[in-house]
Design an enzyme around this catalytic site. Structure first.
Site, mmCIF file in Angstrom:
data_model
loop_
_atom_site.group_PDB
_atom_site.id
_atom_site.type_symbol
_atom_site.label_atom_id
_atom_site.label_comp_id
_atom_site.label_asym_id
_atom_site.label_seq_id
_atom_site.Cartn_x
_atom_site.Cartn_y
_atom_site.Cartn_z
ATOM 1 N N CYS A 2 50.832 24.775 54.358
ATOM 2 C CA CYS A 2 49.402 24.736 54.080
ATOM 3 C C CYS A 2 48.677 24.496 55.391
ATOM 4 C CB CYS A 2 49.071 23.635 53.075
ATOM 5 S SG CYS A 2 47.325 23.509 52.696
ATOM 6 N N GLU A 101 46.974 31.059 52.533
ATOM 7 C CA GLU A 101 48.290 31.343 53.103
ATOM 8 C C GLU A 101 48.220 32.745 53.698
ATOM 9 O OE1 GLU A 101 50.760 29.194 53.260
ATOM 10 O OE2 GLU A 101 50.304 27.718 51.703
#
Length: 226
Positions: A2, A101
């Site tokens: 993340c 992402e």
DNA sequence: CCAGACGTTGTT
DNA sequence: GTCTGG
DNA sequence: CCAGACGTTGTT
DNA sequence: GTCTGG
């Protein structure tokens, strides 16, 4: 993993669920928060609080906090061996409305809840006290295995805490870490969706509502081929 | 016991 | 702070 | 996470 | 390639 997320919405419900009694946060909507930047963090220190902390953990004992600390993520499975102290006493939640992402071709995707509701990432925080400056408060995001939605592009995802578990996660009296193991699992795939967003998101300086705009008019939550 | 080093992730 | 080495 | 900068030596 | 800054 993340490496970017957003805090653009209103997190009042999460603060209420966490019984936050004291908060001091920026009201500015953030669509693209990058490591080293400040974000809202909920933690417990004589009660639940919500303040701005810098993303990238600088632990209390380091000599030189300026010298880059790349600790933006920590693996859930390494918490048994490392960062035991922080895991016991310095758990936190990061309220977000989504995270990003990237594919290997640097195409960003936005991941969020099916109903677009805000949610909370699990993290650890620490405070570095300076003799001549105000204390530096920082955090890191805990990662776990990717669920089926994220797995096609990445093998890790942030730990997402269900609202029913907020108080348990924040409770500093909980020292038996095995009680928290069930939280450190991939979030249910069926509750999430994702879509491609503009490559403008790649630039950490780019922070606008356009970050949330789907790149293609159809294709949301479809099988993604890269 | 104390002294001294030390922190992570990802490689889709 | 935690962990390792002596 | 991505973007963007980046190169060394000697100072008896 | 590595490192730094956002």
């Amino acid at each position: 993993m993340c490496g970017r997320f957003s805090q653009a919405g209103d997190f009042e419900k999460i603060r209420t669920d966490c019984k936050v009694t004291e908060y001091n946060i920026s009201t500015e909507a953030r669509y693209n928060i990058a490591p080293s930047q400040s974000a809202q963090v909920i933690f417990n220190e004589s009660g639940s609080k919500c303040v701005m902390m810098k993303w990238g953990l600088v632990q209390s004992w380091v000599r030189c906090p300026e010298v880059g600390n790349r600790l933006i993520n920590i693996r859930a499975d390494s918490l048994k061996e490392k960062q035991k102290g922080l895991f016991k006493n310095h758990r936190c939640l990061i309220p977000v409305d989504g995270f990003y992402e990237w594919t290997k071709y640097k195409q960003p995707l936005r991941f969020l809840m099916n109903d677009d509701s805000p949610f909370a990432l699990a993290g650890l925080w620490d405070r570095w006290n300076s003799p001549d400056r105000s204390p530096l408060e920082t955090f890191t995001v805990i990662t776990t295995e990717a669920n089926e939605l994220i797995a096609p592009i990445h093998n890790r995802m942030p730990v997402i805490v269900s609202s029913k578990d907020y108080l348990l996660w924040l409770d500093t009296n909980v020292k038996d870490l095995s009680l928290l193991d069930f939280i450190l699992k991939p979030f249910p795939t069926g509750k999430m969706r994702c879509y491609k967003v503009s490559r403008s998101v790649n630039n950490a300086q780019f922070d606008s509502p356009e970050c949330f705009k789907p790149l293609e008019s159809n294709g949301n939550n479809m099988e993604l081929k890269f």
